[in-house]
Design a protein around this motif. Structure first.
Motif, PDB file in Angstrom:
ATOM      1  N   CYS A   1     -65.575 -61.727  32.630  1.00 38.59           N
ATOM      2  CA  CYS A   1     -64.423 -62.512  32.196  1.00 38.59           C
ATOM      3  C   CYS A   1     -63.450 -61.582  31.486  1.00 38.59           C
ATOM      4  O   CYS A   1     -63.782 -60.438  31.165  1.00 38.59           O
ATOM      5  CB  CYS A   1     -64.852 -63.645  31.259  1.00 38.59           C
ATOM      6  N   VAL A   2     -62.248 -62.077  31.245  1.00 39.37           N
ATOM      7  CA  VAL A   2     -61.267 -61.289  30.507  1.00 39.37           C
ATOM      8  C   VAL A   2     -61.432 -61.520  29.011  1.00 39.37           C
ATOM      9  O   VAL A   2     -61.989 -62.529  28.576  1.00 39.37           O
ATOM     10  CB  VAL A   2     -59.825 -61.648  30.929  1.00 39.37           C
ATOM     11  N   GLU A   3     -60.937 -60.557  28.233  1.00 41.90           N
ATOM     12  CA  GLU A   3     -60.848 -60.703  26.788  1.00 41.90           C
ATOM     13  C   GLU A   3     -59.478 -60.198  26.355  1.00 41.90           C
ATOM     14  O   GLU A   3     -58.853 -59.385  27.052  1.00 41.90           O
ATOM     15  CB  GLU A   3     -61.953 -59.925  26.081  1.00 41.90           C
ATOM     16  N   PRO A   4     -58.958 -60.656  25.217  1.00 40.16           N
ATOM     17  CA  PRO A   4     -57.610 -60.256  24.797  1.00 40.16           C
ATOM     18  C   PRO A   4     -57.495 -58.746  24.599  1.00 40.16           C
ATOM     19  O   PRO A   4     -58.435 -58.082  24.155  1.00 40.16           O
ATOM     20  CB  PRO A   4     -57.423 -60.995  23.469  1.00 40.16           C
ATOM     21  N   LEU A   5     -56.329 -58.229  24.940  1.00 41.83           N
ATOM     22  CA  LEU A   5     -56.026 -56.831  24.650  1.00 41.83           C
ATOM     23  C   LEU A   5     -55.744 -56.652  23.161  1.00 41.83           C
ATOM     24  O   LEU A   5     -55.337 -57.591  22.472  1.00 41.83           O
ATOM     25  CB  LEU A   5     -54.798 -56.384  25.440  1.00 41.83           C
ATOM     26  N   GLU A   6     -55.932 -55.444  22.685  1.00 36.01           N
ATOM     27  CA  GLU A   6     -55.466 -55.049  21.358  1.00 36.01           C
ATOM     28  C   GLU A   6     -54.411 -53.973  21.573  1.00 36.01           C
ATOM     29  O   GLU A   6     -54.689 -52.932  22.177  1.00 36.01           O
ATOM     30  CB  GLU A   6     -56.628 -54.538  20.510  1.00 36.01           C
ATOM     31  N   LEU A   7     -53.202 -54.236  21.105  1.00 38.21           N
ATOM     32  CA  LEU A   7     -52.078 -53.346  21.367  1.00 38.21           C
ATOM     33  C   LEU A   7     -51.896 -52.327  20.245  1.00 38.21           C
ATOM     34  O   LEU A   7     -52.435 -52.473  19.147  1.00 38.21           O
ATOM     35  CB  LEU A   7     -50.801 -54.162  21.554  1.00 38.21           C
ATOM     36  N   ARG A   8     -51.109 -51.316  20.541  1.00 43.04           N
ATOM     37  CA  ARG A   8     -50.938 -50.201  19.608  1.00 43.04           C
ATOM     38  C   ARG A   8     -50.219 -50.635  18.331  1.00 43.04           C
ATOM     39  O   ARG A   8     -50.601 -50.253  17.227  1.00 43.04           O
ATOM     40  CB  ARG A   8     -50.163 -49.079  20.297  1.00 43.04           C
ATOM     41  N   HIS A   9     -49.181 -51.454  18.464  1.00 43.54           N
ATOM     42  CA  HIS A   9     -48.384 -51.835  17.303  1.00 43.54           C
ATOM     43  C   HIS A   9     -48.322 -53.345  17.075  1.00 43.54           C
ATOM     44  O   HIS A   9     -48.299 -53.796  15.934  1.00 43.54           O
ATOM     45  CB  HIS A   9     -46.943 -51.313  17.448  1.00 43.54           C
ATOM     46  N   VAL A  10     -48.254 -54.107  18.137  1.00 43.17           N
ATOM     47  CA  VAL A  10     -48.009 -55.549  18.041  1.00 43.17           C
ATOM     48  C   VAL A  10     -49.331 -56.305  17.919  1.00 43.17           C
ATOM     49  O   VAL A  10     -50.263 -56.069  18.690  1.00 43.17           O
ATOM     50  CB  VAL A  10     -47.233 -56.053  19.270  1.00 43.17           C
ATOM     51  N   ALA A  11     -49.399 -57.210  16.949  1.00 42.83           N
ATOM     52  CA  ALA A  11     -50.579 -58.064  16.791  1.00 42.83           C
ATOM     53  C   ALA A  11     -50.452 -59.280  17.703  1.00 42.83           C
ATOM     54  O   ALA A  11     -49.415 -59.956  17.718  1.00 42.83           O
ATOM     55  CB  ALA A  11     -50.717 -58.506  15.341  1.00 42.83           C
ATOM     56  N   LEU A  12     -51.495 -59.533  18.458  1.00 41.23           N
ATOM     57  CA  LEU A  12     -51.517 -60.676  19.367  1.00 41.23           C
ATOM     58  C   LEU A  12     -52.291 -61.835  18.741  1.00 41.23           C
ATOM     59  O   LEU A  12     -53.226 -61.615  17.984  1.00 41.23           O
ATOM     60  CB  LEU A  12     -52.171 -60.276  20.694  1.00 41.23           C
ATOM     61  N   PRO A  13     -51.924 -63.081  19.089  1.00 41.88           N
ATOM     62  CA  PRO A  13     -50.830 -63.471  19.978  1.00 41.88           C
ATOM     63  C   PRO A  13     -49.467 -63.337  19.303  1.00 41.88           C
ATOM     64  O   PRO A  13     -49.380 -63.286  18.077  1.00 41.88           O
ATOM     65  CB  PRO A  13     -51.146 -64.939  20.288  1.00 41.88           C
ATOM     66  N   VAL A  14     -48.407 -63.291  20.134  1.00 42.64           N
ATOM     67  CA  VAL A  14     -47.048 -63.256  19.618  1.00 42.64           C
ATOM     68  C   VAL A  14     -46.388 -64.604  19.855  1.00 42.64           C
ATOM     69  O   VAL A  14     -46.772 -65.352  20.757  1.00 42.64           O
ATOM     70  CB  VAL A  14     -46.209 -62.144  20.281  1.00 42.64           C
ATOM     71  N   SER A  15     -45.395 -64.908  19.046  1.00 51.12           N
ATOM     72  CA  SER A  15     -44.644 -66.152  19.196  1.00 51.12           C
ATOM     73  C   SER A  15     -43.328 -65.851  19.898  1.00 51.12           C
ATOM     74  O   SER A  15     -42.586 -64.948  19.496  1.00 51.12           O
ATOM     75  CB  SER A  15     -44.380 -66.774  17.825  1.00 51.12           C
ATOM     76  N   ALA A  16     -43.036 -66.603  20.966  1.00 50.47           N
ATOM     77  CA  ALA A  16     -41.800 -66.401  21.722  1.00 50.47           C
ATOM     78  C   ALA A  16     -41.491 -67.654  22.522  1.00 50.47           C
ATOM     79  O   ALA A  16     -42.396 -68.265  23.104  1.00 50.47           O
ATOM     80  CB  ALA A  16     -41.926 -65.200  22.659  1.00 50.47           C
ATOM     81  N   ALA A  17     -40.228 -68.034  22.547  1.00 56.21           N
ATOM     82  CA  ALA A  17     -39.761 -69.179  23.342  1.00 56.21           C
ATOM     83  C   ALA A  17     -40.553 -70.446  23.041  1.00 56.21           C
ATOM     84  O   ALA A  17     -40.860 -71.236  23.938  1.00 56.21           O
ATOM     85  CB  ALA A  17     -39.837 -68.851  24.835  1.00 56.21           C
ATOM     86  N   GLY A  18     -40.907 -70.629  21.768  1.00 61.76           N
ATOM     87  CA  GLY A  18     -41.587 -71.849  21.361  1.00 61.76           C
ATOM     88  C   GLY A  18     -43.058 -71.911  21.691  1.00 61.76           C
ATOM     89  O   GLY A  18     -43.690 -72.964  21.533  1.00 61.76           O
ATOM     90  N   SER A  19     -43.642 -70.805  22.149  1.00 64.51           N
ATOM     91  CA  SER A  19     -45.060 -70.771  22.504  1.00 64.51           C
ATOM     92  C   SER A  19     -45.718 -69.533  21.911  1.00 64.51           C
ATOM     93  O   SER A  19     -45.039 -68.582  21.513  1.00 64.51           O
ATOM     94  CB  SER A  19     -45.243 -70.757  24.033  1.00 64.51           C
ATOM     95  N   ALA A  20     -47.049 -69.560  21.859  1.00 61.40           N
ATOM     96  CA  ALA A  20     -47.824 -68.371  21.513  1.00 61.40           C
ATOM     97  C   ALA A  20     -48.253 -67.704  22.816  1.00 61.40           C
ATOM     98  O   ALA A  20     -48.595 -68.384  23.791  1.00 61.40           O
ATOM     99  CB  ALA A  20     -49.040 -68.754  20.684  1.00 61.40           C
ATOM    100  N   TRP A  21     -48.245 -66.352  22.831  1.00 60.46           N
ATOM    101  CA  TRP A  21     -48.524 -65.608  24.059  1.00 60.46           C
ATOM    102  C   TRP A  21     -49.612 -64.575  23.808  1.00 60.46           C
ATOM    103  O   TRP A  21     -49.606 -63.881  22.797  1.00 60.46           O
ATOM    104  CB  TRP A  21     -47.260 -64.903  24.557  1.00 60.46           C
TER     105      TRP A  21
END
Length: 339
Positions: free
Chosen positions: A79-99
């Motif tokens: 199965c998939v698991e969330p990525l961990e990015l270099r600078h940005v903490a996930l999830p991010v908020s954009a266009a009224g949703s969490a991503w």
């Protein structure tokens, strides 16, 4: 959803991920909602192909969803698991949703062979086995429907309308029930749902785990080379009776899939699917086995009704025949459970 909406969402997601974003396509790779392919900077320093999609908006629940996925991955579940990015903490908020961002999985869609069906059954069993030891306290918990006569009446009216509209197909002898018989059966079962079917399942004390409630072909990617299919869509996950998750997967497995054969599982397909499931899943209790016909009926009436009415895609390739098969399904006769 329109292309303009996808474009606006993609722009907002680009801005939210900008510190770790190399590329993001505004064209959704998923027909039914916004799912974008991207190239991102991972925390360990690599650049990875990724999928960015909406996730749970509640931060605690989104975190719990990620913990569950990592628990499964650590146990060897495909199965998939969330990525961990270099600078940005996930999830991010954009266009009224969490991503959330997930690794891109190379592979092919389900092809409908017995081998691919058995592999899917084994995958579901593995998810249930490892989820049985996961503490899903912060995940959404399954909400049992509350009686509303208005809602029941609306479902009955919608199903009767569907049966009438599909009469030319249902009455030609290709299905086990004609239009009138189908309508009568659904009306009777929907009328009795809250007094009979619902309490039989709700009050049974069935084993509950974190389950996806969306385990079907369209959410599986087959890497090939004998590897098990990778499950990629956890966002509908809840803590719920695993028997309902199994029943839902059986009833809706081919729905909206690219290779939808226009029907539910055949006898041979069901045999290999359930055998592979039972080989890897926690043993079914005697109570679960006894309630299997009711679990199938519950999911057909509660989830199948939506797929046949509000959510119906009659013109999608294979989906019309699939839905007519679901509409006339003889549940326990078609899918017996004999561990």
């Amino acid at each position: 959803m329109s292309n303009d909406q996808h474009d606006r969402q993609a722009e907002a997601v680009r801005a939210a991920l900008s510190k770790d974003l190399f590329e993001l396509s505004a064209e959704s790779i998923y027909e039914w909602g916004p799912v974008f392919k991207a190239r991102l900077a991972a925390r360990e320093g690599s650049t990875v192909d990724a999928v960015v999609k909406p996730t749970l908006t509640n931060p605690a629940r989104a975190a719990a969803l990620g913990h569950w996925q990592r628990h499964l991955r650590a146990a060897g579940v495909a199965c998939v698991e969330p990525l961990e990015l270099r600078h940005v903490a996930l999830p991010v908020s954009a266009a009224g949703s969490a991503w959330m961002a997930y690794p891109w999985v190379e592979g092919t869609p389900w092809v409908g062979t017995l081998e691919s069906i058995a592999a899917a059954g084994g995958g579901l069993g593995s998810m249930h086995r490892e989820s049985s030891s996961f503490d899903g306290a912060d995940l959404p918990h399954f909400e049992w429907p509350v009686f509303s006569q208005e809602s029941v009446d609306e479902d009955i009216e919608a199903i009767e309308k569907v049966c009438n509209e599909q009469a030319a197909y249902l009455d030609d002898g290709s299905y086990p029930l004609g239009a009138s018989e189908s309508a009568s059966r659904w009306v009777k079962e929907l009328t009795a749902f809250h007094s009979e079917t619902l309490p039989a399942i709700r009050d049974a004390g069935l084993p509950t785990y974190a389950v996806s409630l969306d385990y079907r072909a369209t959410n599986l990617i087959y890497p090939g080379g004998g590897q098990p299919p990778v499950f990629v869509d956890f966002e509908n996950g809840e803590v719920a009776p695993r028997l309902l998750d199994l029943a839902g997967s059986v009833l809706l497995f081919a729905s909206e899939a690219n290779n939808n054969p226009g029907r539910l599982f055949t006898e041979d397909e069901w045999t290999v699917y359930v055998a592979a499931y039972l080989e890897t899943a926690p043993p079914l209790t005697q109570h679960e086995i006894a309630l299997w016909p009711e679990a199938l009926k519950y999911m057909r009436l509660e989830w199948g009704t939506w797929h046949l009415t509000e959510g119906a895609e009659w013109d999608y390739p294979g989906e019309g025949n699939f839905l007519r098969d679901l509409l006339t399904l003889q549940d326990s006769d078609r899918f017996p459970l004999h561990p």
